[in-house]
Enzyme design. Structure first.
Site, mmCIF file in Angstrom:
data_model
loop_
_atom_site.group_PDB
_atom_site.id
_atom_site.type_symbol
_atom_site.label_atom_id
_atom_site.label_comp_id
_atom_site.label_asym_id
_atom_site.label_seq_id
_atom_site.Cartn_x
_atom_site.Cartn_y
_atom_site.Cartn_z
ATOM 1 N N SER A 1 9.726 13.960 26.377
ATOM 2 C CA SER A 1 10.687 12.864 26.289
ATOM 3 C C SER A 1 10.664 12.251 24.888
ATOM 4 C CB SER A 1 10.381 11.828 27.380
ATOM 5 O OG SER A 1 11.391 10.853 27.462
ATOM 6 N N ASP B 1 18.594 17.532 33.835
ATOM 7 C CA ASP B 1 17.918 16.402 33.191
ATOM 8 C C ASP B 1 18.903 15.616 32.323
ATOM 9 O OD1 ASP B 1 16.238 14.650 31.908
ATOM 10 O OD2 ASP B 1 14.864 16.171 31.165
#
Length: 670
Positions: A446, A498
């Site tokens: 991330s 995602d």
């Protein structure tokens, strides 16, 4: 859509948002009215107590008042159900009904006070059921009044008067362009200050430092630019997302199964290369997970995590743990030992220091892969979120790369912080003094993935053989020349739909335009869209076949796409006509080669059923739009990414963390 205008200002809800709230209050009011009516009929003429006259009058007036409120609410709910999101004409009487309902709050408040006075002064000796009913009526009245005030505060738009004034003047074709631009500038400035105040309020515990205030200002400007140019309310966005999800699923189901959904891979991207990178990714993902410390370890091991960590946290600090910065209890370090399987002496440096633009990381020796490994933590705190939201572009000067070089501002600042620590503090020099033959590998998940990618670009000239594995990196990261340059040494890994790798300012603008088109062209009432959307998200089924208003409004035989474009651009846009050029954000892309893991099928519906995945090389073009789905957030979770990688590389795909190789006696952490 557009926002409801009452009391001379625009509010954060539309005229078709009163269906569910009104129906709920209507249900409460009807039950309440029936209960009071039954009490009055059963005890008529039998109220014998000091305040019987007042009680009799109180119940009669309360029944009449409740009947008026019920009739008004029924009208509000019925009218709010009419029309569609883009056709508020049938709901033009909603403001008048709201004024009537607001006026009814005055006698209701008076009667609530009167009931409280009667219960406190004149109720002794009265029938117990009558007293309880009055008490219940008073309590319910005050509860409803309280939640009404809360609802008003929630839907209150601080910019409502300015936005309404702009819309009114915007409709005047004779308005001078200079006056329009000045009004728009004032509206934008006020919006930026409002958003900055909101962010400061949420982050009041960390707003003391000068750098933080600069970040708040930058983020407030970004939010004001993004949200001020549309007349959508929150429920319109929810309905649009539901429609868009079903539309995407419908297109996906209609696609030929044999159709290749990814861009052709270069010749160098062979199956052998894919297998090697999958194996490397599964290995290095453990270190990206370890960087999160004990919160993710406990989350991923809910039955055993706390017990394992509690045995070793809070032990006396030994000299070996002077490498740890910011882990005062030692639970972070202990979880890292369990997650990675390394021994304490394999760690060169560990930092849990966390501020805006300064994120935790660690450096360790990975003897299995013969690598000096730098792992950067992803978003785990409010400070990290503010780093994520600092999404402006910032130049990243790099020799040997032709074309504009810029990157995500917050992530570039975080990479610069780690770069200075690694180089200026001699951390990498210390690591390569111990293992001079090792290669350099940088990884993260991330925010950590984006930071690792930019950090690897900064270090590439000094370490030409370095590799970077970026798991679920943010989409708005690098300019196209930098993204192409990074393909030589960066591998990005993305799971399913995602959201984060698809999250960039241009992609969000595109999503906003698509939502506008969906809600503008669907002729279903909003409440039906939301009910159908909730059912579809929870229970699945076939995507809805959306009827559109275009089919009945095409007298000239124009094509539907042309009509859709005309209709979607006909709504108020507070910035589109006057937006300065600096608001046009540059497109940013994912770093390196992109390894996309797609869920192929399931072997059953049980929670313990084994998921099957396939991995393919993809291109940045596959991530230029946001895909809506129930797993768009879950697919970003680091434990699920690790499970997916393990399922592709191991016979036991759901093993999360290996047992540390060091003895229990060595875990004398802080």
């Amino acid at each position: 859509m557009p926002g409801l205008v009452v009391f001379g200002r625009r509010w954060g809800l539309a005229s078709d948002d009163l269906v569910f709230a009104g129906a709920f209050e209507l249900f409460i009011r009807i039950i309440w009215w029936i209960g009071i009516l039954v009490l009055y009929v059963r005890n008529k003429g039998q109220f014998i107590c000091p305040g019987e006259g007042l009680l009799h009058s109180y119940l009669i007036v309360l029944l009449i008042l409740l009947a008026a409120i019920i009739l008004t609410l029924s009208a509000v709910v019925y009218v709010s159900m009419q029309g569609s999101i883009s056709n508020p004409g049938p709901r033009r009487s909603i403001p008048a009904l709201i004024y009537i309902r607001t006026l009814l709050y005055v006698p209701e408040l008076v009667w609530a006070v009167l009931g409280a006075v009667w219960v406190s002064d004149d109720s002794p000796g009265c029938d117990k059921s009558a007293v309880n009913t009055v008490i219940g009526a008073v309590v319910v009245s005050w509860i409803i009044l309280f939640f009404t005030v809360v609802a008003v505060l929630i839907v209150f738009d601080p910019l409502g008067s300015k936005r309404q004034g702009y819309l009114d003047s915007h409709g005047d074709r004779d308005l001078q362009s200079s006056e329009s631009a000045q009004l728009m500038y004032r509206a934008r400035s006020l919006a930026a200050r409002v958003w900055e105040s909101r962010i400061k309020l949420m982050c009041c515990c960390i707003m003391q430092e000068k750098d933080n205030r600069a970040a708040f200002s930058s983020i407030g400007q970004l939010f004001s630019e993004f949200f001020s140019d549309t007349d959508l309310v929150a429920s319109d966005i929810a309905a649009g997302l539901s429609l868009l999800h079903q539309e995407q699923d419908k297109l996906e189901k209609s696609r030929d199964p044999e159709e290749v959904v990814v861009s052709p891979s270069p010749a160098s991207h062979t199956r052998e290369d894919l297998d090697i990178e999958l194996e490397n990714a599964a290995h290095y993902m453990q270190f990206a997970v370890a960087a999160y410390g004990w919160p993710l370890y406990v989350f991923s091991n809910p039955l055993t995590g706390v017990c394992k960590l509690s045995r070793d946290c809070c032990r006396s600090r030994s000299p070996e743990y002077d490498i740890v910065d910011g882990d005062h209890v030692g639970c972070h370090f202990t979880s890292m030992l369990y997650t990675t399987g390394l021994q304490y002496r394999d760690f060169i440096y560990i930092s849990f220091h966390n501020k805006i633009y300064e994120i935790p990381f660690f450096v360790a020796l990975d003897h299995k892969k013969e690598a000096v490994l730098v792992a950067v933590r992803g978003t785990l705190s409010l400070r990290d979120a503010l780093t994520d939201l600092s999404a402006d572009c910032e130049n990243l000067l790099l020799e040997g790369v032709s074309g504009p070089c810029y990157a995500h501002k917050g992530i570039k600042q975080a990479a610069n912080y780690i770069y200075k620590k690694l180089i200026n503090d001699g951390i990498l020099n210390q690591a390569f003094t111990i293992a001079p033959e090792y290669k350099l590998v940088i990884t993260g998940h991330s925010l950590g993935a984006g930071t690792a990618a930019v950090l690897s670009i900064l270090l590439r000239s000094a370490f030409p053989l370095l590799k970077c594995y970026a798991f679920s990196p943010p989409g708005g990261l690098l300019s196209k020349p930098l993204a192409d340059y990074s393909k030589e040494f960066i591998v990005s890994v993305v799971l399913g739909k995602d959201l984060i790798p698809r999250l960039s300012i241009p992609n969000m603008e595109d999503l906003k335009r698509r939502i506008l088109r969906m809600v503008a062209n669907c002729n279903k009432p909003k409440y039906q869209i939301l009910l159908r959307g909730c059912w579809y998200e929870v229970f699945g089924g076939n995507p809805d076949d959306f009827p559109t208003e275009l089919e009945s409004q095409n007298p000239h035989g124009l094509s539907l796409p042309i009509l859709a474009e005309r209709r979607s651009t006909s709504y108020h846009s507070l910035a589109s006509e006057d937006a300065p050029s600096h608001l046009q954000h540059q497109p940013l892309y994912l770093p390196g080669r992109i390894l996309h893991i797609v869920e192929e099928s399931t072997t059953g519906r049980s929670c313990f059923s084994q998921l099957k995945y396939r991995a393919v090389w993809s291109s940045e073009a596959s991530f230029c739009s946001v895909l809506i789905g129930p797993k768009m957030i879950a697919d970003h979770m680091p434990d699920l990414v690790l499970k997916a990688l393990n399922s592709l590389t191991q016979d036991s795909p759901f093993i999360f963390c290996p047992t540390p190789q060091n003895d229990e006696s060595n875990l004398n952490v802080i």
